[in-house]
Design an enzyme around this catalytic site. Structure first.
Site, short mmCIF file in Angstrom:
data_model
loop_
_atom_site.label_atom_id
_atom_site.label_comp_id
_atom_site.label_asym_id
_atom_site.label_seq_id
_atom_site.Cartn_x
_atom_site.Cartn_y
_atom_site.Cartn_z
N LYS A 207 -28.47 -29.81 53.80
CA LYS A 207 -28.19 -28.92 54.92
C LYS A 207 -29.50 -28.49 55.60
CE LYS A 207 -25.78 -24.65 56.13
NZ LYS A 207 -24.92 -23.54 55.63
N GLU A 213 -36.58 -31.24 46.01
CA GLU A 213 -36.13 -32.39 45.22
C GLU A 213 -35.61 -33.51 46.14
OE1 GLU A 213 -35.16 -29.26 44.89
OE2 GLU A 213 -34.85 -28.69 42.80
N GLY A 271 -23.39 -24.44 51.28
CA GLY A 271 -23.64 -25.66 50.51
C GLY A 271 -22.60 -25.91 49.44
N ARG A 272 -22.27 -24.87 48.65
CA ARG A 272 -21.33 -25.07 47.55
C ARG A 272 -19.89 -25.16 48.01
NH1 ARG A 272 -24.19 -20.55 47.40
NH2 ARG A 272 -23.16 -18.54 47.71
N GLU A 357 -23.47 -19.15 41.66
CA GLU A 357 -24.32 -19.01 42.86
C GLU A 357 -23.63 -18.08 43.86
OE1 GLU A 357 -25.76 -22.35 45.69
OE2 GLU A 357 -27.37 -22.13 44.22
N HIS A 388 -14.48 -31.23 18.92
CA HIS A 388 -15.37 -31.73 17.86
C HIS A 388 -16.79 -31.23 18.07
CE1 HIS A 388 -12.10 -34.46 16.65
NE2 HIS A 388 -11.85 -34.48 17.97
N LYS A 503 -38.54 -21.34 44.01
CA LYS A 503 -39.05 -22.39 44.90
C LYS A 503 -40.46 -22.03 45.39
CE LYS A 503 -34.48 -23.64 46.83
NZ LYS A 503 -33.65 -23.67 48.07
O1 F6P Z 1 -29.38 -23.96 45.12
C1 F6P Z 1 -29.80 -23.50 46.35
C2 F6P Z 1 -29.25 -24.39 47.43
O2 F6P Z 1 -29.59 -23.86 48.68
C3 F6P Z 1 -27.73 -24.55 47.34
O3 F6P Z 1 -27.02 -23.44 47.84
C4 F6P Z 1 -27.54 -25.81 48.11
O4 F6P Z 1 -26.27 -26.41 47.89
C5 F6P Z 1 -28.69 -26.66 47.54
O5 F6P Z 1 -29.75 -25.72 47.33
C6 F6P Z 1 -29.13 -27.81 48.41
O6 F6P Z 1 -29.52 -27.32 49.68
P1 F6P Z 1 -29.66 -28.39 50.90
O7 F6P Z 1 -28.28 -28.97 51.12
O8 F6P Z 1 -30.15 -27.59 52.05
O9 F6P Z 1 -30.63 -29.45 50.44
#
Ligand code: F6P
Length: 538
Positions: A207, A213, A271-272, A357, A388, A503
């Site tokens: 987003k 990452e 995002g979630r 979150e 188990h 971050k």
């Molecule tokens: O974990 C923090 C966060 O902003 C989430 O809410 C989001 O889904 C994820 O990192 C990835 O963010 P982006 O889609 O902006 O890479």
């Protein structure tokens, strides 16, 4: 939305008093008192999902107080505010519009909202891309068909598509799907050793388009791609193999993504809560656009239920209230999600982000420090495997852990009915054993160590079958349950400021770890020690 401190409500005090009475009753007592207990405390949603919440510490009086809590904390008003596009995500000054992604047939909003046109455009583009790739009209730069889809994303840009495509494995086509999320290069290497650049489509799903990452992985993939194609790189080649899903169009263009290959992700979609959006492109590619639409339709059906049902007939509200009953009156710390379904093994991880979150907060909507419990710790794993590993603690441990047991009545593997019968037998047996134990068995009297005292609560969520539509129903149910918990707990469920500090510190550390200087003395002694340990070897 009203900002009501739940502790100050009459129903909260009534629940505290009620707790003193009902805690003396066991689940077994509650079943003996009410011969129709299953009927009174379960809801069969259109014979597609059965919600059985009878194996809980509650009776009619409990539900009356809980429903009053939902009334006093203005849950129905909050539902309307969300569906009518009010800016309920106050700390980010946004509406919360994931339900708009899936309601092309019913316009919940008072007026036609611009977002509908945007959504229609995006869905059209998703269908186009999916059809062209699946029908092998979209070819790679060597004119070979695309065999591999690699989704590069993390958090909501990863967990939703992963969980859905795994859950719907029986609907998958022949495309190979890979998910690159972690910055640990081992995940990247695991993927690039399995795919050929000329047969692969890379979806950079982010987003913000600046998640460390995701961008690190995307840049490494880009470098690997350019290095491995046997001709000079050009934009035309890149456009056959790279797509971006983002709200940050400029950043995607700067990365080198062709403008026509950018699918917008609307800023009002958290995002979630985004698997229903362009973030779901990998889902649509894996199971086909028509099945993706069925997923949306199932979610929309639950939206309609949530939007139009009164509190005492509203499944997400009922289940949200039960979770609050446990975390805030029984002082439970965790909730276990236990899918009796191999392909739903990523559901616990998905619900961890959706729950923790959203509601892992400690400042209320009036800016006060919260003195009551908010999000529970969400964890879990598939049955029967869990039997188990951690079930021993569920049965005989000292902790009270409400569990969601989830399974499906109709197997998608017709030739293994014997397996399915045993899966379902285990699924039902475990909630029965947890609730009622074996206290009446002679074995319990003979050997205390073999005694299961029971009285362990659980919900049984029983799908008719794992289909796109039914999965949409289930996930939408959880989204709304978590939303209602946040409404009642007087917190803002749609931001995630807590993830920013880590971050920020990371960025400083990346710089310092890159320095050649041996000793750095600007951190606390623990971080210092860890840095120096790393530097001893690098
Ligand atoms: O974990 C923090 C966060 O902003 C989430 O809410 C989001 O889904 C994820 O990192 C990835 O963010 P982006 O889609 O902006 O890479």
């Amino acid at each position: 939305m009203k900002n009501i401190n739940p502790v100050k409500t009459y129903s909260w005090k009534n629940l505290q008093n009620h707790f003193k009475k009902i805690k003396k009753l066991t689940i077994n007592d509650l079943f003996l008192i009410d011969k129709n207990r299953f009927k009174n405390f379960s809801i069969n949603f259109e014979n597609k999902i059965l919600f059985d919440y009878s194996k809980n510490f509650l009776n009619n009086e409990t539900m009356i107080h809980l429903f009053n809590l939902a009334r006093e904390t203005k849950c129905i008003e909050a539902i309307n505010a969300m569906f009518y596009g009010k800016k309920i995500n106050i700390t980010e000054h946004k509406s919360v519009l994931h339900t708009a992604l899936r309601n092309d047939n019913i316009h919940f909003f008072l007026k036609k909202h611009q977002i509908y046109d945007d959504i229609k455009q995006i869905l059209k583009k998703m269908k186009n891309i999916s059809d062209n790739i699946i029908l092998e009209k979209w070819k790679g730069y060597t004119n070979k068909k695309i065999k591999n889809i690699i989704n590069i994303g993390i958090g909501g840009s990863h967990l939703g598509p992963l969980m859905i495509t795994e859950s719907l494995k029986s609907y998958k086509n022949k495309l190979n799907l890979f998910f690159l999320s972690n910055i640990d290069s081992n995940q990247l290497i695991n993927i690039i050793t399995k795919v050929k650049p000329e047969e692969s489509l890379f979806i950079i799903a982010s987003k913000t388009f600046n998640t460390q990452e995701t961008i690190t992985n995307a840049l490494s993939i880009k470098k690997w791609f350019i290095k491995n194609i046997n001709i000079d790189f050009n934009k035309n080649i890149f456009s056959k193999h790279f797509i971006a899903v983002t709200n940050n169009i400029d950043a995607a263009i700067n990365f080198g993504i062709d403008k026509n290959n950018i699918l917008p992700l609307l800023s009002e979609i958290g995002g979630r809560f985004s698997l229903w959006s362009s973030i779901g492109l990998s889902i649509s590619l894996a199971i086909g656009f028509n099945n993706f639409k069925k997923l949306l339709q199932g979610a929309n059906k639950m939206d309609q239920h949530f939007f139009s049902n009164p509190i005492d007939k509203n499944i997400p509200i009922i289940m949200a209230l039960i979770s609050i009953w446990y975390s805030n009156f029984w002082n439970t710390e965790t909730e276990a999600i236990i899918p009796y379904c191999e392909n739903m093994r990523f559901l616990p991880a998905y619900l961890q982000q959706l729950n923790m979150e959203s509601n892992g907060k400690s400042i209320d909507r009036n800016k006060n420090r919260i003195k009551y419990q908010t999000s529970s710790i969400i964890w879990g794993d598939i049955g029967t495997n869990g039997q188990h590993s951690f079930f021993q603690m569920l049965h005989q441990g000292t902790k009270l852990i409400p569990c969601d047991f989830i399974s499906f009545a109709i197997s998608n593997n017709n030739n293994y009915q014997d397996h399915h019968i045993k899966l379902i037998a285990n699924y039902i047996a475990q909630t029965k054993a947890l609730a009622f134990g074996n206290i009446d068995d002679y074995i319990c009297k003979k050997n205390i160590y073999q005694c299961c005292f029971g009285n362990k609560p659980s919900n049984s969520i029983f799908l008719k079958k794992i289909t796109p539509y039914n999965l949409g129903l289930l996930i939408s149910y959880y989204e709304h349950k978590i939303f209602i918990q946040g409404v009642i707990l007087n917190i803002f469920s749609f931001d995630q400021w807590g993830v920013e500090l880590g971050k920020k510190i990371t960025n400083f550390l990346v710089e310092d770890l890159n320095q050649n200087i041996q000793k750095i003395n600007k951190y606390d002694s623990s971080s210092q020690g860890l840095i120096n340990f790393y530097k001893n070897f690098n």
